[in-house]
Enzyme design. Structure first.
Site, PDB file in Angstrom:
ATOM      1  N   TRP A 102      22.463  66.596  -8.403  1.00  0.00           N
ATOM      2  CA  TRP A 102      21.224  66.738  -7.621  1.00  0.00           C
ATOM      3  C   TRP A 102      20.084  67.215  -8.479  1.00  0.00           C
ATOM      4  CZ3 TRP A 102      21.982  63.660  -3.991  1.00  0.00           C
ATOM      5  CH2 TRP A 102      23.233  63.549  -3.387  1.00  0.00           C
ATOM      6  N   ASP A 172      16.018  74.190  -5.192  1.00  0.00           N
ATOM      7  CA  ASP A 172      16.767  73.401  -4.217  1.00  0.00           C
ATOM      8  C   ASP A 172      17.953  74.263  -3.775  1.00  0.00           C
ATOM      9  OD1 ASP A 172      18.408  71.711  -2.810  1.00  0.00           O
ATOM     10  OD2 ASP A 172      18.684  70.248  -4.422  1.00  0.00           O
ATOM     11  N   LYS A 196      24.100  71.614   5.818  1.00  0.00           N
ATOM     12  CA  LYS A 196      25.250  72.393   5.334  1.00  0.00           C
ATOM     13  C   LYS A 196      25.340  73.714   6.100  1.00  0.00           C
ATOM     14  CE  LYS A 196      24.434  69.815   1.276  1.00  0.00           C
ATOM     15  NZ  LYS A 196      25.471  68.856   1.314  1.00  0.00           N
TER      16      LYS A 196
END
Ligand code: PMP
Length: 360
Positions: A102, A172, A196
């Protein structure tokens, strides 16, 4: 219905109380005679939902007044692009630390817009750890610095956040947002896909320091311009009403259960149960993350061989433990233990792991 022990990496398990409230609200939302999927995003009721969620988040994280909170679509992936479009002028450089898939995506997005300086990377070590502070070279003139706090695929997590001095730090936090106490003031921006720890897929939360908004270029489409989007309180267009509603319910669950301190204690407990059995038997449950970089959200391991991993996944599924397969890019086993996974669920899984070890 028996609910599974759901160890999915995201979308992931949600608190049952939130799901039950939402199930009722699908038919009748707060006595309006309409379901939550049917109410207007301009209604008084939905305005209360979005404002209520924002207030809860402010309380839970003690978000200082100089920060705005927004709800975006397009996932964390669109944030990768928006961050660069808003904060990286074409002639400037941004610092990025590459700690996995990511982070790499975020870097690729920034490279479409301006220059990226790779301040640190653990790519050569297959991302098994977070670079140590002395291994990261921050530039004093960077437009901003970007990190990924928890690497969902590789099972690594920053144990402490770096100090980038005057350079705004952007993080992030998709896979560990709200999993522990947090000093928001260390960051210029935090963002996280909800799917999540905070809610369902379809909404991405961002906390932005207001001075950053002065940097947003006028020429950007309003939907991609943080300043313009936030000036409309995340309702420039029709927001993902249901996803934001769910986020509010999950935040309420966190508050009702003692807030982030309790969440953090439970997450510590769950992680130590899993790393405990791995450390007791490292030849059988071989952790893939370096000990100083272990994630408390995604616990990754390999078993002695792939056949054993297949057997493990199959036997686990028979007992109601699902979502344990490692990401397709790395294989192995990944146990995602987000906030809504109970300590009891992890205890049960660890019992199963012990029995599996014994039988094999
Ligand atoms: N960042 C991290 C840390 C992630 O775990 C993920 C998704 N697994 C993403 C970004 C991408 O999120 P999205 O699918 O919401 O774009």
């Amino acid at each position: 219905m028996a609910r599974k022990y759901n160890f999915n990496p995201g979308p992931a398990v949600l608190p049952l109380s939130a799901l039950e409230t939402a199930a009722k609200a699908l038919i009748d939302f707060q006595g309006t005679g309409m379901g939550i999927l049917e109410v207007s995003h301009r209604s008084k009721e939905f305005t209360e939902v979005i404002e209520g969620a924002t207030e809860r988040l402010r309380r839970l994280l003690s978000v200082p007044d100089e920060y705005e909170i927004g709800y975006f679509q397009g996932g964390a992936n669109l944030q990768f692009n928006m961050i660069a479009m808003n904060f990286l002028p074409a002639d400037a450089v941004a610092d990025y630390v590459d700690t996995g898939t990511w982070s790499s995506r975020a870097i690729q997005a920034a490279e479409l817009v301006g220059k990226v300086h790779l301040a640190g990377s653990s790519k050569d070590e297959k991302y098994r750890r977070i670079p140590r502070p002395e291994e990261i070279q921050w530039r004093a003139d960077a437009a901003y610095a970007h990190i990924t706090s928890n690497n969902t695929i590789y099972g690594t997590q920053y144990q402490a956040f770096p100090d980038t001095g005057k350079v705004p730090l952007i993080c992030d936090m998709s896979s560990d947002f709200l999993s522990r106490r947090l000093d928001v003031s260390r960051f210029a921006m935090i963002y996280a896909g909800a799917q999540k720890n905070v809610g369902p897929a379809g909404v991405t939360l961002a906390i932005l320091r207001k001075d950053m908004l002065e940097r947003c270029p006028d020429g950007l489409p309003p939907m991609l311009n943080y300043a313009k989007f936030l000036a409309k309180k995340s309702t420039y267009n029709t927001p993902p009403v249901f996803a934001i509603y769910m986020v509010g319910l999950v935040l309420q669950w966190v508050e009702d259960n003692g807030g982030l301190e309790v969440v953090e204690q439970n997450n510590d407990r769950k992680a130590s149960l899993l790393y405990g059995i791995m450390d007791d038997d490292p030849d059988f449950f071989r952790g893939t993350a370096a000990a100083d970089s272990r994630s408390k959200m995604n616990v990754t391991m390999r078993l002695p061989d792939e056949d054993m991993e297949k057997a493990f996944l199959a036997e686990a599924a028979d007992r109601g433990f699902v979502g344990l397969k490692g990401h397709r890019s790395v294989g192995g086993i990944r146990v995602s233990i987000y906030n809504a996974m109970s300590v009891e669920g992890v205890e049960k899984l660890v019992d199963f792991m012990k029995a599996f070890r014994k039988n094999h």
